[in-house]
Design an enzyme around this catalytic site. Structure first.
Site, PDB file in Angstrom:
ATOM      1  N   GLY A 137      36.158  51.330  43.424  1.00  0.00           N
ATOM      2  CA  GLY A 137      36.909  50.336  42.670  1.00  0.00           C
ATOM      3  C   GLY A 137      38.392  50.671  42.719  1.00  0.00           C
ATOM      4  N   GLU A 370      42.612  43.291  40.062  1.00  0.00           N
ATOM      5  CA  GLU A 370      43.769  43.585  40.931  1.00  0.00           C
ATOM      6  C   GLU A 370      44.469  44.869  40.504  1.00  0.00           C
ATOM      7  OE1 GLU A 370      46.156  40.758  42.793  1.00  0.00           O
ATOM      8  OE2 GLU A 370      44.695  39.130  42.584  1.00  0.00           O
TER       9      GLU A 370
END
Length: 387
Positions: A137, A370
């Site tokens: 991630g 993001e």
């Protein structure tokens, strides 16, 4: 000292104000009415997408040479802000179209740009961005999705997680390892089509917010694609991914600003109408102070976002810092403002009958995707310490 009416520093150009007016008109009429249902049913808001496509606001950033509207980064941010004010899920249509296509605009060959940007500009297809994985991630360089060369093709195997608009989008920018020994310098980027053999999708995630924007895993099982679908040169994918995020973190900041504006607008209307102790809530100084803080944080977030958008358009050297700062500050502000909006409505704010609880749930993701806000602070500190 006399004022100078023609002084236009820190003032939006007229054409950007016109963009805001046009987007707001479309969103008030054809996007906002679908927001609650998209959230309640957790379904992609097709009617909102159609409205944005009809007005050319679905992917405004695509240059005119590819059939797009050619909106600059600031105008694109305003579009996303205004759509998010009405429906956060719908704002991910222009935002993720930019996220998915930005690698092509930054690094792809002209032929690849022509092939894939024109359908998006025409509203015939959407683009998604496949970077995160189940075990990669924040540490995106640890991805395990592989792309192995086989003659004039590459064969992809692996899985991507948290992919926005997966299953709805026709095209996917996929980052995969082409040289395992080189770590981040061994990652390349590719365009994958939904119809490619071996592409499949997981079940939609059951989420806290942005429920009208599907989030799924994307699986690649011996997906064979032509080598000319590589974006840029081999091994440049990770750099392209990071450069992309420098630009698109501005769009998430804009989304956060829009969500916060929608919540403040509704709260202002409510406190003017709701009466307690014989007078409107707006008459109570304690609540006036809350509103003042909400408005102050919102405008600070908006100005930082617009400055970052200008730097994105120019490609300024300090975009990395400003993109991270805008995304981090605006999303933190949105979470605070939407939470306060729920508080101002009291018990009503906690129910689905009013939109502020949805806005509060939608705001949370802007602190996470993001790049989490903790990662943004790492990015900012590194930039500061480089100076």
């Amino acid at each position: 000292m006399s004022t100078i009416p023609s002084f236009d520093a820190y003032q939006l150009p007229e054409d950007h104000d016109a963009v805001r007016e046009a987007v707001r008109a479309v969103c008030d009429a054809k996007v906002a009415p679908n927001a609650a249902e998209a959230d309640e049913k957790a379904e992609f808001p097709v009617a909102s997408y159609d409205a944005l496509r009809a007005a050319d606001f679905h992917a405004p950033h695509i240059p005119e040479r590819f059939g797009g509207a050619g909106a600059d980064a600031l105008a694109t941010a305003i579009v996303i802000e205004e759509v998010a004010r009405a429906c956060a899920s719908s704002s991910l249509i222009p935002a993720v179209n930019k996220l998915g296509t930005m690698p092509l605009l930054l690094a792809a060959s002209v032929s690849l740009q022509e092939r894939y940007l024109r359908p998006v500009a025409a509203g015939e297809a959407m683009f998604s961005y496949c970077l995160s994985e189940p075990e990669a991630g924040s540490d995106a360089a640890s991805m395990t999705t592989r792309a192995e060369r086989d003659g004039d093709h590459y064969v992809l195997n692996g899985a991507k997680r948290w992919i926005t608009n997966a299953g709805v989008s026709d095209f996917y920018t996929v980052f995969a390892v082409t040289d395992p020994a080189a770590r981040s310098r061994g990652i390349s980027a590719f365009v994958v089509e939904k119809t490619d053999n071996g592409v499949s999708f997981g079940a939609p995630e059951k989420k806290l917010g942005i429920k009208g924007s599907p989030t799924r895993e994307v699986y690649f099982d011996n997906v064979r694609i032509p080598a000319d679908r590589m974006i840029g040169d081999p091994g440049t994918g990770f750099g392209t991914a990071m450069r992309t995020l420098d630009h698109t973190r501005v769009t998430i900041a804009a989304q956060a600003v829009g969500i916060a504006q929608g919540a403040l607008d509704f709260a202002l209307g409510y406190v003017k109408e709701r009466r307690q102790f014989g007078r409107p809530l707006a008459d109570f100084q304690g609540l006036q102070f809350m509103l003042a803080d909400m408005g102050m944080k919102l405008e600070a977030a908006r100005q930082l976002t617009y400055v970052a958008a200008g730097k994105s358009e120019r490609g300024d050297a300090d975009l990395t810092y400003f993109g991270a700062a805008a995304k981090c500050f605006a999303s933190d502000a949105a979470m605070e403002i939407t939470t306060d909006a729920v508080q101002l409505l009291g018990g009503y704010g906690y129910t689905h009958d009013y939109p502020v609880e949805r806005m509060m749930r939608d705001a949370k993701i802007t602190q996470i995707y993001e790049g989490t806000n903790q990662v943004q602070r790492i990015v900012m500190s590194r930039q500061l310490l480089k100076g």
